[in-house]
Design a protein around this motif. Structure first.
Motif, mmCIF file in Angstrom:
data_model
loop_
_atom_site.group_PDB
_atom_site.id
_atom_site.type_symbol
_atom_site.label_atom_id
_atom_site.label_comp_id
_atom_site.label_asym_id
_atom_site.label_seq_id
_atom_site.Cartn_x
_atom_site.Cartn_y
_atom_site.Cartn_z
ATOM 1 N N ALA A 206 94.683 -24.272 57.794
ATOM 2 C CA ALA A 206 94.427 -22.981 57.600
ATOM 3 C C ALA A 206 95.682 -21.957 57.307
ATOM 4 C CB ALA A 206 94.002 -22.519 59.159
ATOM 5 N N THR A 207 96.939 -22.534 57.311
ATOM 6 C CA THR A 207 98.059 -21.684 57.232
ATOM 7 C C THR A 207 98.761 -21.855 56.180
ATOM 8 O OG1 THR A 207 99.330 -23.761 58.178
ATOM 9 C CG2 THR A 207 98.066 -21.978 59.716
ATOM 10 N N GLY A 208 98.554 -22.701 55.125
ATOM 11 C CA GLY A 208 99.279 -22.969 53.864
ATOM 12 C C GLY A 208 99.161 -21.765 53.021
ATOM 13 N N GLY A 209 99.902 -21.723 51.964
ATOM 14 C CA GLY A 209 100.093 -20.617 51.050
ATOM 15 C C GLY A 209 98.453 -20.699 50.458
ATOM 16 N N ALA A 210 98.208 -21.806 49.972
ATOM 17 C CA ALA A 210 96.970 -21.972 49.365
ATOM 18 C C ALA A 210 95.675 -21.783 50.384
ATOM 19 C CB ALA A 210 96.524 -23.448 48.569
ATOM 20 N N MET B 226 96.222 -24.672 39.164
ATOM 21 C CA MET B 226 96.778 -23.440 38.668
ATOM 22 C C MET B 226 95.444 -22.647 38.012
ATOM 23 S SD MET B 226 99.954 -23.192 39.566
ATOM 24 C CE MET B 226 100.592 -22.070 38.610
ATOM 25 N N LYS C 80 97.182 -21.491 65.173
ATOM 26 C CA LYS C 80 96.860 -21.284 63.704
ATOM 27 C C LYS C 80 95.329 -20.901 63.635
ATOM 28 C CE LYS C 80 100.840 -23.999 61.819
ATOM 29 N NZ LYS C 80 101.126 -25.146 61.201
ATOM 30 N N THR D 190 98.966 -33.128 49.909
ATOM 31 C CA THR D 190 100.267 -32.908 50.526
ATOM 32 C C THR D 190 100.618 -34.274 51.155
ATOM 33 O OG1 THR D 190 100.123 -30.573 50.823
ATOM 34 C CG2 THR D 190 101.700 -31.564 52.145
ATOM 35 N N HIS E 225 104.746 -25.187 47.701
ATOM 36 C CA HIS E 225 104.997 -26.531 48.010
ATOM 37 C C HIS E 225 105.435 -27.413 47.050
ATOM 38 C CE1 HIS E 225 104.403 -29.141 51.903
ATOM 39 N NE2 HIS E 225 104.530 -30.053 50.882
ATOM 40 N N THR F 237 95.585 -20.469 42.174
ATOM 41 C CA THR F 237 94.937 -21.690 42.398
ATOM 42 C C THR F 237 93.785 -21.721 43.163
ATOM 43 O OG1 THR F 237 97.136 -22.799 42.053
ATOM 44 C CG2 THR F 237 95.400 -23.964 43.289
ATOM 45 N N TRP G 170 108.206 -30.357 46.585
ATOM 46 C CA TRP G 170 108.001 -31.672 45.586
ATOM 47 C C TRP G 170 109.125 -32.074 44.520
ATOM 48 C CZ3 TRP G 170 104.898 -34.752 47.586
ATOM 49 C CH2 TRP G 170 103.680 -34.495 48.202
ATOM 50 N N ILE H 115 95.137 -31.237 51.278
ATOM 51 C CA ILE H 115 95.915 -31.811 52.059
ATOM 52 C C ILE H 115 96.128 -33.575 51.676
ATOM 53 C CG2 ILE H 115 96.148 -32.625 54.489
ATOM 54 C CD1 ILE H 115 95.242 -29.887 55.192
ATOM 55 N N SER I 7 92.267 -26.887 61.392
ATOM 56 C CA SER I 7 93.820 -26.623 61.337
ATOM 57 C C SER I 7 94.427 -27.456 62.752
ATOM 58 C CB SER I 7 94.329 -25.060 61.821
ATOM 59 O OG SER I 7 95.729 -25.254 61.830
ATOM 60 N N ARG I 8 95.516 -27.868 62.630
ATOM 61 C CA ARG I 8 96.095 -28.994 63.556
ATOM 62 C C ARG I 8 96.236 -27.887 65.062
ATOM 63 N NH1 ARG I 8 100.586 -31.228 60.156
ATOM 64 N NH2 ARG I 8 100.494 -29.053 59.554
ATOM 65 N N SER J 105 93.065 -29.478 44.579
ATOM 66 C CA SER J 105 94.112 -29.207 43.876
ATOM 67 C C SER J 105 95.477 -29.803 44.421
ATOM 68 C CB SER J 105 94.368 -27.693 43.704
ATOM 69 O OG SER J 105 94.647 -27.032 45.003
#
Ligand SMILES: NC(=O)c1ccc[n+]([C@@H]2O[C@H](COP(=O)([O-])OP(=O)(O)OC[C@H]3O[C@@H](n4cnc5c(N)ncnc54)[C@H](OP(=O)(O)O)[C@@H]3O)[C@@H](O)[C@H]2O)c1
Length: 327
Positions: free
Chosen positions: A169-173, A275, A197, A251, A49, A147, A53, A227, A192-193, A248
């Protein structure tokens, strides 16, 4: 003569329309700023992400454009060794935890990033890539996975048997948190929305998956937040007295109501995390090798098709990491 190479870079920044400044074209090969640096041939890099940014101008000023994007890389060094690049670049005089250096930067903030055929990095930042990990797997570790490692085990100080809620639930982190926490014997709950997912998160090892904002069956020991505004109130309300939010990222926005009354009355801790150190990255790599843990990869695509990966991430349609290959 330093020749041209294919690169994915920010040629402009736009807060509302980040992909308008995304350019895929030739750039000169990076120069090494000092004898302590070297150049690696990138085999794989992964999207974070952070790259969106940067295209929005957060952490990347216009005076640094054009800037090659990408924080994560796995590749081959000048001697032919397979390596993973730690992304946190400190001031040369800094000693101690790299993440605490006020002058630190990540690749793609001050120095050209990893979405290119070659990237320059301090020699100290290179770690051996074990043969058990593919270049694609290895390229997921230095940002989102590191992270997540630090959030759970260093800043969160969590132990097996505790219950942890991951927002998203689904992001990289988020996928890294679920897989690493579950591997360590922590009871991992996620929100999760989307129903689809949530089902996938259960397949990854989450013990329970809830709709975003849902009331939980019991309060948790810790919440992992990336988030921000959309989930902050739920994070605060989901904690046991004395519980901890490790944050951390934000979004969806930085300024939710702080819920100060709950924080002091229930003696909650709010812990920032960013990190990780080179040593922690080394431990994460060993954990992946010894315990068979592997990053969750949504899709892999060649560098020249990176725009499609950025579009998927912007639409919130990823499940795990998007990996770019440089061959
Ligand atoms: N401080 C650091 O060192 C560091 C390192 C890594 C990441 N970060 C930050 O952490 C955040 C996540 O990074 P990432 O690379 O994992 O990004 P990502 O892959 O794009 O994350 C997507 C996640 O965000 C959730 N999400 C997005 N919009 C949402 C909304 N409106 N409401 C609820 N959930 C929403 C999604 O949840 P669903 O499951 O509901 O779709 C999904 O889990 C970013 O802000 C990033 O900058 C910081």
């Amino acid at each position: 003569m330093i020749g041209p190479m294919l690169a994915v870079f920010a040629s402009a920044v736009d807060r509302e329309d980040p992909l308008s400044g995304l350019t895929i074209d030739d750039r000169p090969e990076p120069e090494t700023p000092s004898a302590d640096w070297t150049t690696i041939t990138v085999k794989a890099a992964s999207l974070n992400h952070h790259d969106l940014w940067s295209l929005r101008g957060v952490g990347l000023n216009e005076d640094r454009l054009p800037m090659i994007l990408g924080c994560d890389a796995a590749g081959v060094d000048e001697d032919g060794n397979e390596v993973i690049a730690h992304s946190v670049i400190t001031d040369p005089d800094w000693h101690g935890d790299e993440t605490l250096d006020p002058r630190r930067s990540l690749l793609s903030e001050r120095h050209p990033g990893t979405f290119a055929e070659k990237v320059a990095v301090p020699k100290w930042n290179l770690l051996p890539k074990p043969p058990e990990l593919s270049f694609e797997d290895a390229a997921c570790l230095p940002t989102a996975w590191l992270t997540a490692y630090r959030m759970l085990f260093v800043r969160g100080g969590l132990a097996p048997g505790q219950t942890v809620l991951v927002q998203g639930a689904t992001g990289g982190a988020a996928t890294a948190l679920t897989v690493l926490g579950s591997a360590a014997g922590i009871r991992m709950w996620v929100t999760s929305r989307s129903e689809e997912k949530r089902a996938k998160a259960l397949e990854l090892g989450a013990d329970q998956a809830f709709e975003s904002g849902a009331r939980l069956p019991e309060r948790v020991d810790a919440v992992m937040e990336t988030i921000g505004e959309a989930t902050w109130a739920h994070s605060v309300r989901s904690l046991k007295p004395g519980g901890t939010i490790v944050i951390s990222g934000a979004t969806t926005g930085y300024a939710p109501p702080a819920e100060l009354n709950r924080i002091f009355f229930l003696q909650l801790s709010v812990v920032g995390s960013t990190m990780g150190t080179r040593e922690e990255l080394g431990r994460l790599i060993r954990l992946c090798v010894d315990k068979g843990v592997r990053p969750v990869i949504h899709t892999t695509m060649p560098l020249r098709d990176a725009r499609q990966g950025f579009e998927t991430m912007l639409a919130g349609e990823t499940f795990g990491k998007i990996v770019l290959t440089a061959d």
